[in-house]
Design a protein around this motif. Structure first.
Motif, PDB file in Angstrom:
ATOM      1  N   ASP A 189      -7.760  46.672  -2.893  1.00 53.24           N
ATOM      2  CA  ASP A 189      -7.920  48.181  -2.393  1.00 53.24           C
ATOM      3  C   ASP A 189      -8.213  48.040  -0.891  1.00 53.24           C
ATOM      4  O   ASP A 189      -9.261  47.668  -0.590  1.00 53.24           O
ATOM      5  CB  ASP A 189      -8.823  49.148  -3.015  1.00 53.24           C
ATOM      6  CG  ASP A 189      -8.873  50.695  -2.581  1.00 53.24           C
ATOM      7  OD1 ASP A 189      -7.943  50.811  -1.759  1.00 53.24           O
ATOM      8  OD2 ASP A 189      -9.554  51.521  -3.004  1.00 53.24           O
ATOM      9  N   PRO A 190      -7.230  48.281   0.025  1.00 49.89           N
ATOM     10  CA  PRO A 190      -7.595  48.121   1.303  1.00 49.89           C
ATOM     11  C   PRO A 190      -8.346  49.035   1.921  1.00 49.89           C
ATOM     12  O   PRO A 190      -8.892  48.842   2.844  1.00 49.89           O
ATOM     13  CB  PRO A 190      -6.152  48.370   2.066  1.00 49.89           C
ATOM     14  CG  PRO A 190      -5.267  48.855   0.775  1.00 49.89           C
ATOM     15  CD  PRO A 190      -5.760  48.638  -0.348  1.00 49.89           C
ATOM     16  N   ALA A 191      -8.663  50.212   1.104  1.00 46.72           N
ATOM     17  CA  ALA A 191      -9.709  51.129   1.632  1.00 46.72           C
ATOM     18  C   ALA A 191     -11.097  51.065   1.038  1.00 46.72           C
ATOM     19  O   ALA A 191     -12.165  51.615   1.338  1.00 46.72           O
ATOM     20  CB  ALA A 191      -9.322  52.437   1.351  1.00 46.72           C
ATOM     21  N   ALA A 192     -11.418  49.673   0.314  1.00 43.46           N
ATOM     22  CA  ALA A 192     -12.535  49.498  -0.171  1.00 43.46           C
ATOM     23  C   ALA A 192     -13.627  49.266   0.634  1.00 43.46           C
ATOM     24  O   ALA A 192     -13.263  48.653   1.654  1.00 43.46           O
ATOM     25  CB  ALA A 192     -12.466  48.254  -1.248  1.00 43.46           C
ATOM     26  N   MET A 193     -14.894  49.411   0.602  1.00 44.06           N
ATOM     27  CA  MET A 193     -16.105  49.097   1.419  1.00 44.06           C
ATOM     28  C   MET A 193     -16.161  47.714   1.788  1.00 44.06           C
ATOM     29  O   MET A 193     -16.928  47.467   2.828  1.00 44.06           O
ATOM     30  CB  MET A 193     -17.232  49.688   0.897  1.00 44.06           C
ATOM     31  CG  MET A 193     -17.178  51.203   0.822  1.00 44.06           C
ATOM     32  SD  MET A 193     -19.011  51.970   0.345  1.00 44.06           S
ATOM     33  CE  MET A 193     -19.018  51.283  -1.132  1.00 44.06           C
ATOM     34  N   ASP A 194     -15.966  46.715   0.950  1.00 40.80           N
ATOM     35  CA  ASP A 194     -16.211  45.423   1.130  1.00 40.80           C
ATOM     36  C   ASP A 194     -14.999  44.759   2.038  1.00 40.80           C
ATOM     37  O   ASP A 194     -15.090  43.445   2.061  1.00 40.80           O
ATOM     38  CB  ASP A 194     -16.606  44.817  -0.262  1.00 40.80           C
ATOM     39  CG  ASP A 194     -15.432  44.918  -1.324  1.00 40.80           C
ATOM     40  OD1 ASP A 194     -14.499  45.533  -0.862  1.00 40.80           O
ATOM     41  OD2 ASP A 194     -15.414  44.112  -2.180  1.00 40.80           O
ATOM     42  N   VAL A 195     -14.144  45.560   2.268  1.00 41.72           N
ATOM     43  CA  VAL A 195     -12.991  44.872   3.235  1.00 41.72           C
ATOM     44  C   VAL A 195     -13.304  44.779   4.477  1.00 41.72           C
ATOM     45  O   VAL A 195     -13.824  45.664   5.116  1.00 41.72           O
ATOM     46  CB  VAL A 195     -11.846  45.509   2.941  1.00 41.72           C
ATOM     47  CG1 VAL A 195     -10.679  45.336   4.034  1.00 41.72           C
ATOM     48  CG2 VAL A 195     -11.130  45.638   1.576  1.00 41.72           C
ATOM     49  N   GLU A 196     -13.278  43.290   4.926  1.00 46.80           N
ATOM     50  CA  GLU A 196     -13.753  43.023   6.246  1.00 46.80           C
ATOM     51  C   GLU A 196     -12.815  43.633   7.367  1.00 46.80           C
ATOM     52  O   GLU A 196     -11.665  43.468   7.108  1.00 46.80           O
ATOM     53  CB  GLU A 196     -14.085  41.572   6.556  1.00 46.80           C
ATOM     54  CG  GLU A 196     -15.317  41.262   5.460  1.00 46.80           C
ATOM     55  CD  GLU A 196     -15.754  39.601   5.631  1.00 46.80           C
ATOM     56  OE1 GLU A 196     -15.595  39.328   6.859  1.00 46.80           O
ATOM     57  OE2 GLU A 196     -16.179  39.289   4.616  1.00 46.80           O
ATOM     58  N   ARG A 197     -13.156  44.141   8.451  1.00 50.04           N
ATOM     59  CA  ARG A 197     -12.275  44.248   9.576  1.00 50.04           C
ATOM     60  C   ARG A 197     -12.699  43.589  10.829  1.00 50.04           C
ATOM     61  O   ARG A 197     -14.011  43.984  11.030  1.00 50.04           O
ATOM     62  CB  ARG A 197     -12.383  46.036   9.488  1.00 50.04           C
ATOM     63  CG  ARG A 197     -11.649  46.974   8.528  1.00 50.04           C
ATOM     64  CD  ARG A 197     -11.870  48.134   8.606  1.00 50.04           C
ATOM     65  NE  ARG A 197     -11.037  49.139   7.619  1.00 50.04           N
ATOM     66  CZ  ARG A 197     -11.283  48.967   6.205  1.00 50.04           C
ATOM     67  NH1 ARG A 197     -12.299  47.824   5.720  1.00 50.04           N
ATOM     68  NH2 ARG A 197     -10.383  49.589   5.550  1.00 50.04           N
ATOM     69  N   GLU A 198     -11.893  42.864  11.240  1.00 49.70           N
ATOM     70  CA  GLU A 198     -12.374  41.974  12.387  1.00 49.70           C
ATOM     71  C   GLU A 198     -12.374  42.945  13.746  1.00 49.70           C
ATOM     72  O   GLU A 198     -11.322  43.482  14.174  1.00 49.70           O
ATOM     73  CB  GLU A 198     -11.245  40.872  12.670  1.00 49.70           C
ATOM     74  CG  GLU A 198     -11.201  39.936  11.673  1.00 49.70           C
ATOM     75  CD  GLU A 198     -12.684  39.266  11.631  1.00 49.70           C
ATOM     76  OE1 GLU A 198     -13.227  39.339  12.436  1.00 49.70           O
ATOM     77  OE2 GLU A 198     -12.727  38.226  10.955  1.00 49.70           O
TER      78      GLU A 198
END
Length: 470
Positions: free
Chosen positions: A145-154
């Motif tokens: 899920d690209p909107a999940a909280m654990d997805v890191e954003r550089e």
């Protein structure tokens, strides 16, 4: 380097790339995996999901890969409809390692990454591997899920500014090649830029890259190291470097790779990239290439032009090695299944040879060539090569040996009636018998300057997949 006119132009072009994102281009999503196992089994595990800082550079008109290349393929699937949204074939370092003797005794783990345009919904990512029939089947999947909280954003600033070596237009319409440097000190960054320009110029002097030059953008990026050069453990040479690139991979003194995929991806994400070649700031002959991952070449070697193009052939188009007299780390049984690579065959069915459209009706299959004479020369040549490395002789002596070997091979082949035909010449894929290559000579067989027509076709297919040229 970072304040040079090239770097300033690079910053402006990257700013334009960000503007393209504002117009609707999605960011790049990266799934980092751990791939572990041994010769008999393999496992996958999710490491992390990252949204990279730059927009997706790919061609939106070709989301699905129909080239049937690679040991693996990954698919991005809508789990509600089972529609494949994106797919690409690729190979892995693990896939090579598991064919070594070490994999018969131990298990190891390797880092890998899958990159695709950030979807606008949750997706399922499936990894497929080839089975005993060389067909793809699903071996692992994970829901993303690209909107999940654990997805890191550089959000960190770039450690260096990408330099545009060649810029021919919008990344979505071009193949984006990124040249990374490893083992260049701060004082050598101008040398890195010169090396990148020199080797890119050579790549585009070789067909079919020459004819398709305007379908490419080329970028260069390097983070300086404290010491010049990369590690070469067989000689007791160890250098810390940004990418961890080193010689002696799998015990082969000339095999150069990085096993630090995270370091590679965390630098590469700051420039548009679909293909990556790492230049190591060393004179010792060496390189490597993994389809869909990256390739490497020793920029300071006398044979750097050949290394750059040959290894890029592996990485870019999944071309197999056609040589068979040099020692390699891989093991092979007596069976000769039909390879999936486009430029080698087991010739199990000559009437349906995979490149038969290039074979004249009068050409015999297998196709005669001076195999015995070539192998007799190679036995002495390879022994001299091993002796030079064992004695740690100057690299100039190794280069002279390579020059003599090419002179002999060119002269031997030039006398042959089949020197210019496409057929099936026995000796390829690291095996003296049972595997065949399309031409007597090719960049994937010897240090010649040209690809055979079969390899050129295979390269053209990948250019078409990633660009809007056709």
């Amino acid at each position: 380097m970072q304040n040079s006119p090239s770097a300033i132009l690079g910053a402006l072009l990257l700013a334009a790339t960000f503007a393209a994102h504002a117009a609707g281009t999605p960011h790049t999503l990266r799934v980092d995996l751990l791939h572990t196992g041994n010769a008999l089994s393999e496992q996958y595990a999710l490491d992390r999901v990252v949204i990279e800082p730059l927009p997706w550079p790919g061609n939106p008109a070709r989301p699905l890969d129909d080239t049937n290349r690679g040991l693996n393929r990954f698919e991005v699937v809508d789990p509600k409809t089972n529609t494949v949204l994106y797919s690409r074939g690729y190979s892995t370092i693990f896939g090579e390692w598991r064919t070594t003797d070490e994999a018969l005794k131990h298990s190891r783990g390797f880092q890998e990454s899958l990159r695709f345009p950030t979807p606008d919904r949750p997706v399922r990512v499936r990894v497929l591997a080839r089975d005993e029939r060389n067909e793809f089947s699903v071996v692992w999947s994970v829901d993303i899920d690209p909107a999940a909280m654990d997805v890191e954003r550089e959000l960190r600033p770039a450690p260096a500014i990408a330099i545009p070596i060649r810029h021919n237009g919008d990344s979505a319409q071009k193949v984006d090649l990124l040249i990374l440097g490893d083992g260049y000190t701060q004082a050598e960054l101008q040398k890195f830029e010169a090396d990148a320009r020199r080797l890119a110029d050579h790549l585009f002097s070789v067909s079919p890259f020459k004819e398709r030059e305007h379908d490419f953008n080329v970028w260069a990026l390097a983070v300086p190291t404290r010491e010049s050069g990369v590690s070469r453990p067989s000689t007791g040479t160890f250098h810390e470097s940004a990418l961890g690139t080193r010689y002696d991979i799998f015990g082969s003194e000339r095999y150069v790779l990085t096993l630090d995929n995270r370091a590679l991806r965390e630098l590469a994400q700051y420039a548009p990239n679909e293909f990556i070649e790492i230049l190591v700031n060393n004179e010792t002959y060496g390189g490597g290439g993994i389809f869909g991952q990256f390739s490497t070449a020793a920029a300071g070697n006398d044979w750097a032009n050949y290394l750059f193009v040959h290894e890029f052939g592996h990485h870019f188009a999944a071309l197999a090695d056609e040589y068979y007299t040099s020692p390699v780390a891989y093991t092979s049984g007596e069976e000769r299944p039909e390879p999936w690579e486009p430029n080698v065959t087991a010739l199990l069915d000559p009437a349906n040879l995979k490149w038969k459209r290039h074979v004249a009706p009068s050409t015999p299959l297998p196709t005669p060539w001076p195999k015995a004479e070539y192998e007799a020369y190679q036995r002495d040549y390879q022994a001299r090569r091993v002796a030079l490395r064992k004695a740690n002789r100057p690299e100039s002596e190794m280069s002279a040996l390579f020059t003599a070997e090419r002179k002999f091979t060119d002269a031997l082949m030039a006398r042959q009636p089949n020197r210019d035909v496409i057929g099936a010449f026995e000796g390829a894929n690291y095996q003296a018998s049972g595997y065949y290559r399309p031409a007597m000579q090719c960049t994937m067989f010897s240090r010649t300057e040209r690809f055979c027509q079969v390899c050129q076709d295979a390269i053209g297919d990948i250019i078409d997949l990633y660009s809007a040229g056709k």
